[in-house]
Design a protein around this motif. Sequence first.
Motif, mmCIF file in Angstrom:
data_model
loop_
_atom_site.group_PDB
_atom_site.id
_atom_site.type_symbol
_atom_site.label_atom_id
_atom_site.label_comp_id
_atom_site.label_asym_id
_atom_site.label_seq_id
_atom_site.Cartn_x
_atom_site.Cartn_y
_atom_site.Cartn_z
ATOM 1 N N GLU A 177 0.831 -1.201 0.000
ATOM 2 C CA GLU A 177 0.000 0.000 0.000
ATOM 3 C C GLU A 177 0.869 1.256 0.000
ATOM 4 N N GLU A 178 1.980 1.217 0.747
ATOM 5 C CA GLU A 178 2.828 2.405 0.854
ATOM 6 C C GLU A 178 3.541 2.725 -0.448
ATOM 7 N N GLN A 179 3.639 1.748 -1.362
ATOM 8 C CA GLN A 179 4.305 1.976 -2.646
ATOM 9 C C GLN A 179 3.300 2.000 -3.804
ATOM 10 N N LYS A 180 2.031 2.222 -3.476
ATOM 11 C CA LYS A 180 0.968 2.170 -4.476
ATOM 12 C C LYS A 180 1.189 3.186 -5.599
ATOM 13 N N GLU A 181 1.554 4.418 -5.232
ATOM 14 C CA GLU A 181 1.755 5.441 -6.262
ATOM 15 C C GLU A 181 2.940 5.082 -7.154
ATOM 16 N N TRP A 182 3.987 4.526 -6.572
ATOM 17 C CA TRP A 182 5.160 4.134 -7.364
ATOM 18 C C TRP A 182 4.815 2.993 -8.310
ATOM 19 N N GLU A 183 4.060 1.994 -7.829
ATOM 20 C CA GLU A 183 3.641 0.888 -8.687
ATOM 21 C C GLU A 183 2.761 1.400 -9.825
ATOM 22 N N ASP A 184 1.877 2.332 -9.499
ATOM 23 C CA ASP A 184 1.007 2.926 -10.517
ATOM 24 C C ASP A 184 1.839 3.655 -11.568
ATOM 25 N N ALA A 185 2.887 4.356 -11.124
ATOM 26 C CA ALA A 185 3.743 5.102 -12.050
ATOM 27 C C ALA A 185 4.524 4.160 -12.963
ATOM 28 N N ARG A 186 4.892 2.985 -12.441
ATOM 29 C CA ARG A 186 5.612 2.023 -13.291
ATOM 30 C C ARG A 186 4.745 1.583 -14.471
ATOM 31 N N MET A 187 3.492 1.219 -14.195
ATOM 32 C CA MET A 187 2.609 0.812 -15.289
ATOM 33 C C MET A 187 2.247 1.997 -16.178
ATOM 34 N N ALA A 188 2.078 3.168 -15.596
ATOM 35 C CA ALA A 188 1.766 4.358 -16.396
ATOM 36 C C ALA A 188 2.898 4.662 -17.370
ATOM 37 N N THR A 189 4.134 4.476 -16.922
ATOM 38 C CA THR A 189 5.287 4.706 -17.796
ATOM 39 C C THR A 189 5.294 3.704 -18.938
ATOM 40 N N TYR A 190 5.012 2.451 -18.606
ATOM 41 C CA TYR A 190 4.946 1.413 -19.650
ATOM 42 C C TYR A 190 3.836 1.733 -20.651
ATOM 43 N N ALA A 191 2.669 2.110 -20.137
ATOM 44 C CA ALA A 191 1.540 2.443 -21.014
ATOM 45 C C ALA A 191 1.870 3.630 -21.908
ATOM 46 N N ALA A 192 2.618 4.582 -21.385
ATOM 47 C CA ALA A 192 3.014 5.748 -22.179
ATOM 48 C C ALA A 192 3.926 5.336 -23.327
ATOM 49 N N GLY A 195 17.691 0.650 -11.818
ATOM 50 C CA GLY A 195 17.224 0.042 -10.580
ATOM 51 C C GLY A 195 15.800 0.405 -10.226
ATOM 52 N N ASN A 196 15.079 -0.551 -9.584
ATOM 53 C CA ASN A 196 13.702 -0.321 -9.152
ATOM 54 C C ASN A 196 13.709 0.294 -7.745
ATOM 55 N N ASP A 197 14.043 1.541 -7.700
ATOM 56 C CA ASP A 197 14.138 2.268 -6.435
ATOM 57 C C ASP A 197 12.825 3.006 -6.185
ATOM 58 N N PRO A 198 12.027 2.579 -5.180
ATOM 59 C CA PRO A 198 10.728 3.217 -4.929
ATOM 60 C C PRO A 198 10.810 4.682 -4.551
ATOM 61 N N SER A 199 11.994 5.148 -4.204
ATOM 62 C CA SER A 199 12.131 6.564 -3.846
ATOM 63 C C SER A 199 12.262 7.447 -5.080
ATOM 64 N N ARG A 200 12.375 6.831 -6.254
ATOM 65 C CA ARG A 200 12.496 7.588 -7.513
ATOM 66 C C ARG A 200 11.314 7.241 -8.408
ATOM 67 N N ILE A 201 10.660 8.238 -8.975
ATOM 68 C CA ILE A 201 9.502 8.022 -9.836
ATOM 69 C C ILE A 201 9.997 7.665 -11.240
ATOM 70 N N PRO A 202 9.531 6.554 -11.815
ATOM 71 C CA PRO A 202 9.977 6.156 -13.152
ATOM 72 C C PRO A 202 9.411 7.065 -14.237
ATOM 73 N N GLY A 203 10.041 7.009 -15.388
ATOM 74 C CA GLY A 203 9.534 7.757 -16.526
ATOM 75 C C GLY A 203 10.468 8.830 -17.039
ATOM 76 N N GLY A 204 11.309 9.342 -16.152
ATOM 77 C CA GLY A 204 12.256 10.366 -16.578
ATOM 78 C C GLY A 204 13.362 9.770 -17.434
#
Length: 208
Positions: free
Chosen positions: A1-16, A83-92
């Motif tokens: 639950e605490e990494q929900k936004e990060w997990e969402d961003a991973r799929m959003a980046t893939y979808a983009a 790396g899959n670092d939850p402290s960094r938002i993917p996509g950049g």
Amino acid sequence: EEQKEWEDARMATYAAQIDIMDDGIGRILQTLEENNLLDDTLILFLSDNGGCAEFLKEDGDEGTFPECYGDLPCSDGTRTKVGNDPSRIPGGRDTFMSYDLPWANASNTPFRLFKSWVHEGGIATPFILHWPNGTSQHTVGTIHHQPWIMLDIAATIYDVCGVPYPTSTPNGPISPLEGRSFAPVCRDNDSQRPQPMFWEHQGNRAVR
């Protein structure tokens, strides 16, 4: 639950990425249509063999192939961080992450497992063939349910082009073409591959 936004961003980046690819394909098709070439062009579109379940450590995965992307400079000089670092938002442009096992499973619904495995989730790939002037009217818009294999693409291209497969080069003989043409499917949706298929990947093997 605490990494929900990060997990969402991973799929959003893939979808983009998929959306950008879709736009690019659309521009190619539009150019073919504007030049009256679309109906005569054989277009083959397929995805990879299942969702990508590659796992990357938070600091990359030292000693494996993804690490070679680490510290590569972007166009503005920024360095890539693997790396899959939850402290960094993917996509950049400076990120290199994977979307991991859970999203790979979701991408493959309803099939089981994902890339590398010989379950349907690791071998079945969507495939679209578009060739209006080379397809019989009664097969247009239909779904073909018989399995074929990647090896068959080269054989099909040689077939539709009417070009014989070479047997040698100045440097010596060439191995025979292993695939089988699926061009008959364009005329008869009941066509089947005449030989069984065999494959192996990372110790996972099967025959169909």
